[in-house]
Design a protein around this motif. Sequence first.
Motif, PDB file in Angstrom:
ATOM      1  N   HIS A  43       1.299   3.996   1.871  1.00 45.47           N
ATOM      2  CA  HIS A  43       1.780   4.809   2.996  1.00 45.47           C
ATOM      3  C   HIS A  43       3.300   4.991   2.945  1.00 45.47           C
ATOM      4  CE1 HIS A  43      -2.021   4.104   5.635  1.00 45.47           C
ATOM      5  NE2 HIS A  43      -2.145   5.139   4.840  1.00 45.47           N
ATOM      6  N   ASP A  49      -0.153  -4.036   6.708  1.00 43.01           N
ATOM      7  CA  ASP A  49      -0.908  -3.305   7.729  1.00 43.01           C
ATOM      8  C   ASP A  49      -2.380  -3.698   7.771  1.00 43.01           C
ATOM      9  OD1 ASP A  49       1.490  -2.098   8.159  1.00 43.01           O
ATOM     10  OD2 ASP A  49       0.825  -0.056   7.734  1.00 43.01           O
ATOM     11  N   ASP A  56       5.639   4.961   5.057  1.00 39.93           N
ATOM     12  CA  ASP A  56       6.512   4.018   5.755  1.00 39.93           C
ATOM     13  C   ASP A  56       6.524   2.637   5.091  1.00 39.93           C
ATOM     14  OD1 ASP A  56       3.843   3.687   6.662  1.00 39.93           O
ATOM     15  OD2 ASP A  56       4.534   2.667   8.464  1.00 39.93           O
ATOM     16  N   HIS A  57       5.964   2.542   3.890  1.00 41.53           N
ATOM     17  CA  HIS A  57       6.051   1.298   3.098  1.00 41.53           C
ATOM     18  C   HIS A  57       6.663   1.532   1.721  1.00 41.53           C
ATOM     19  CE1 HIS A  57       3.704  -1.283   5.894  1.00 41.53           C
ATOM     20  NE2 HIS A  57       3.400  -0.089   6.347  1.00 41.53           N
ATOM     21  N   HIS A 108       0.847  -1.202   0.000  1.00 39.43           N
ATOM     22  CA  HIS A 108       0.000   0.000   0.000  1.00 39.43           C
ATOM     23  C   HIS A 108       0.877   1.245   0.000  1.00 39.43           C
ATOM     24  CE1 HIS A 108       0.766  -0.479   4.301  1.00 39.43           C
ATOM     25  NE2 HIS A 108       0.229   0.696   4.567  1.00 39.43           N
ATOM     26  N   HIS A 122      -7.550  -0.382   5.680  1.00 39.85           N
ATOM     27  CA  HIS A 122      -6.447   0.470   6.154  1.00 39.85           C
ATOM     28  C   HIS A 122      -6.186   1.557   5.110  1.00 39.85           C
ATOM     29  CE1 HIS A 122      -2.744   1.518   8.198  1.00 39.85           C
ATOM     30  NE2 HIS A 122      -2.075   1.326   7.080  1.00 39.85           N
TER      31      HIS A 122
HETATM   32 ZN   LIG Z   1       0.001   1.762   6.497  1.00 42.92          ZN
END
Ligand SMILES: [Zn+2]
Length: 258
Positions: free
Chosen positions: A59, A134, A61-62, A57, A115
């Motif tokens: 985000h 997540d 932090d990914h 996904h 999420h």
């Molecule tokens: Zn996430």
Amino acid sequence: MASLDIIQFPCRSDNFGVIIRDQATRQVAAIDAPEFEAVDAALKKAGWKLNTLFITHHHADHVEGNLKLKESYNCEIIGPEKEKATIPGIDKTLRGGESITWAGHKIDVLDCPGHTLGHISFHFPDDKVLFAADTLFSVGCGRVIEGTMEQMFYSVTQFLKLPPETQLYCGHEYTVANCVFALTVDAGNAALQARLKQADAAVKAGGASLPITLGEEFKTNPYLRLKDRAIRQHLGMENATDQEVFTEIRTRKNNFKG
Ligand SMILES: [Zn+2]
């Protein structure tokens, strides 16, 4: 059958990075890129060269390491079709429900909205490994940020259909905090009490609480135990639907001050 080497390592404050290698073809992939430095260091330590980066996904932090990893390794970046506009360097997209083969390994792409709207998880059915990022955490599930509780309920409970020996890898080390919360709705669960002790000891020793089998999650994760009589009694929801119980537990977790 082709075999897979899997290395998990910590990234950022509480993210996990994962790199995998097919032993026969020596093809290497990473699941998400929380940051360039930690993924690059793990690859160098293993002596592996990254071919493919699978993204769950969008985000930060990914995906933060995407462009630098591509620059360093010329890797192909594959991620969810629904989030292609927000995933840096994406080359190829996947939709939930489709299956692909990577280096001789079958990968089922699972649609996991909730999420984020386009979140996908990667299930390797023959290797019995699930990368849930997540959507599913150990003894917990992801925060519902972009989607609805109904979507997250669908996304999380689909994992009940997977074999219990499946090894679960997640996006974050949240197990201890998740156990502390889970005990507020499932206090009498001896497996859950044991999981808290074991995860706490592992993390305090500088290790990780993951991976873990889905079978263990079926005994400890409240979002996978929605039919459990003791949990329903505690919530006063004996006759509620599974989705109503899910929503109640996830809402309590949002408001929980551990
Ligand atoms: Zn996430």
